[in-house]
Design an enzyme around this catalytic site. Structure first.
Site, PDB file in Angstrom:
ATOM      1  N   SER A  13       0.837  -1.214   0.000  1.00 17.83           N
ATOM      2  CA  SER A  13       0.000   0.000   0.000  1.00 17.83           C
ATOM      3  C   SER A  13       0.870   1.261   0.000  1.00 17.83           C
ATOM      4  O   SER A  13       0.517   2.271  -0.614  1.00 17.83           O
ATOM      5  CB  SER A  13      -0.993   0.002   1.159  1.00 17.83           C
ATOM      6  OG  SER A  13      -0.336   0.044   2.396  1.00 17.83           O
ATOM      7  N   ASN A  14       2.027   1.193   0.661  1.00 15.75           N
ATOM      8  CA  ASN A  14       2.941   2.350   0.603  1.00 15.75           C
ATOM      9  C   ASN A  14       3.521   2.512  -0.796  1.00 15.75           C
ATOM     10  O   ASN A  14       3.643   3.631  -1.291  1.00 15.75           O
ATOM     11  CB  ASN A  14       4.082   2.193   1.617  1.00 15.75           C
ATOM     12  CG  ASN A  14       3.674   2.649   2.996  1.00 15.75           C
ATOM     13  OD1 ASN A  14       3.567   3.840   3.266  1.00 15.75           O
ATOM     14  ND2 ASN A  14       3.412   1.688   3.883  1.00 15.75           N
ATOM     15  N   LEU A  85      11.269  -7.188   3.619  1.00 19.52           N
ATOM     16  CA  LEU A  85      11.668  -7.940   4.803  1.00 19.52           C
ATOM     17  C   LEU A  85      13.072  -8.534   4.767  1.00 19.52           C
ATOM     18  O   LEU A  85      13.495  -9.145   5.749  1.00 19.52           O
ATOM     19  CB  LEU A  85      10.651  -9.059   5.076  1.00 19.52           C
ATOM     20  CG  LEU A  85       9.228  -8.557   5.322  1.00 19.52           C
ATOM     21  CD1 LEU A  85       8.301  -9.705   5.665  1.00 19.52           C
ATOM     22  CD2 LEU A  85       9.198  -7.514   6.428  1.00 19.52           C
ATOM     23  N   LEU A  87      17.252  -8.384   4.677  1.00 19.64           N
ATOM     24  CA  LEU A  87      18.365  -7.494   5.019  1.00 19.64           C
ATOM     25  C   LEU A  87      19.080  -7.131   3.718  1.00 19.64           C
ATOM     26  O   LEU A  87      19.336  -7.993   2.876  1.00 19.64           O
ATOM     27  CB  LEU A  87      19.323  -8.241   5.949  1.00 19.64           C
ATOM     28  CG  LEU A  87      20.500  -7.455   6.508  1.00 19.64           C
ATOM     29  CD1 LEU A  87      20.022  -6.355   7.437  1.00 19.64           C
ATOM     30  CD2 LEU A  87      21.445  -8.380   7.267  1.00 19.64           C
ATOM     31  N   ASN A 102      14.474   3.416   4.305  1.00 18.02           N
ATOM     32  CA  ASN A 102      13.490   2.455   4.797  1.00 18.02           C
ATOM     33  C   ASN A 102      12.481   3.192   5.666  1.00 18.02           C
ATOM     34  O   ASN A 102      12.812   4.218   6.258  1.00 18.02           O
ATOM     35  CB  ASN A 102      14.210   1.393   5.640  1.00 18.02           C
ATOM     36  CG  ASN A 102      13.259   0.344   6.176  1.00 18.02           C
ATOM     37  OD1 ASN A 102      12.415  -0.179   5.457  1.00 18.02           O
ATOM     38  ND2 ASN A 102      13.384   0.031   7.458  1.00 18.02           N
ATOM     39  N   HIS A 104      10.185   2.467   9.017  1.00 16.96           N
ATOM     40  CA  HIS A 104       9.941   1.528  10.105  1.00 16.96           C
ATOM     41  C   HIS A 104       8.686   1.995  10.841  1.00 16.96           C
ATOM     42  O   HIS A 104       8.565   3.183  11.164  1.00 16.96           O
ATOM     43  CB  HIS A 104      11.140   1.488  11.058  1.00 16.96           C
ATOM     44  CG  HIS A 104      10.985   0.443  12.109  1.00 16.96           C
ATOM     45  ND1 HIS A 104      11.181  -0.895  11.850  1.00 16.96           N
ATOM     46  CD2 HIS A 104      10.598   0.523  13.400  1.00 16.96           C
ATOM     47  CE1 HIS A 104      10.939  -1.587  12.946  1.00 16.96           C
ATOM     48  NE2 HIS A 104      10.581  -0.747  13.907  1.00 16.96           N
ATOM     49  N   GLU A 174       2.233   7.019   7.597  1.00 15.40           N
ATOM     50  CA  GLU A 174       3.081   6.622   6.457  1.00 15.40           C
ATOM     51  C   GLU A 174       2.580   7.242   5.161  1.00 15.40           C
ATOM     52  O   GLU A 174       3.352   7.800   4.382  1.00 15.40           O
ATOM     53  CB  GLU A 174       3.103   5.097   6.334  1.00 15.40           C
ATOM     54  CG  GLU A 174       3.817   4.436   7.490  1.00 15.40           C
ATOM     55  CD  GLU A 174       3.835   2.914   7.409  1.00 15.40           C
ATOM     56  OE1 GLU A 174       4.720   2.323   8.031  1.00 15.40           O
ATOM     57  OE2 GLU A 174       2.966   2.321   6.752  1.00 15.40           O
TER      58      GLU A 174
END
Ligand code: GRF
Length: 189
Positions: A13-14, A85, A87, A102, A104, A174
């Site tokens: 959605s972001n 998700l 690294l 990123n 958070h 967000e």
């Protein structure tokens, strides 16, 4: 015109909100979405938005070379992690120094680190009895959730709030802020 790549693992959605924000702008556009989960709904969203979406395996991503080649092929200037998700491997960070951000869904340094994503974060906020939560937009370096913070925004957490209630408030923050913060950072590149 700068080219943005969004990396996402889930709903996206972001990713959609950011792509819509930049549509028609002259400063930047979302020209690539990379996803490590073939079931993720972000793939459908990308199709609908007419944005190329590349699904990659964890192994490919961790080796980094093919991802870097893909990003270069699309002339990507800036990378946004939005619910991604994995690294980020050092090789990729070195290929895009200071150009990977990123989001958070909490107020770092609280509730960050390995395993702290999605609902786990909002559950931890409620379990700790926190009175506020929010978002942190930060630079990516070699450790989870440790890079320089560009921006934070807060929302209240009420004693009656469930993790879902907190998630809804955080998502609203967000959607409101992430595209603008990306635009501001890109303007400095
Ligand atoms: C967001 O809350 C983001 O902060 C977190 O994962 C969630 C992704 O949601 N890292 P969506 O896939 O953008 O809907």
């Amino acid at each position: 015109m700068k080219n943005i790549a969004i990396l996402a693992s889930g709903s996206g959605s972001n990713a959609e909100n950011i792509a819509s924000y930049f549509k028609g702008k002259e400063s930047a556009r979302v020209s690539l979405i990379i996803c490590n989960n073939p079931q993720a709904y972000v793939i459908e969203r990308a199709k609908r938005l007419g944005i190329e979406c590349k699904v990659i395996t964890k192994k490919e991503f961790m080796e980094a070379d093919s991802t870097i080649a893909l990003l270069k092929e699309h002339c990507i200037d800036f990378i946004v992690l939005a619910g991604f998700l994995l690294l980020v491997p050092e090789k990729l960070i070195k290929a895009y120094p200071g150009k990977i951000v990123n989001i958070h869904p909490a107020l770092l340094p609280k509730h960050g680190g390995k395993g702290m994503y999605g609902d786990n974060v909002h559950k931890a906020v409620v379990e700790c009895g926190d009175t506020e939560s929010g978002i942190t937009i930060h630079l990516i370096d070699e450790e989870y959730d440790k890079g320089t913070t560009f921006f934070q925004a807060k929302c209240p957490v009420l004693p009656t709030d469930t993790p879902d209630d907190v998630a809804a408030k955080v998502h609203a923050l967000e959607y409101e802020h992430f595209p603008h913060v990306i635009e501001e950072i890109i303007a400095t590149l």
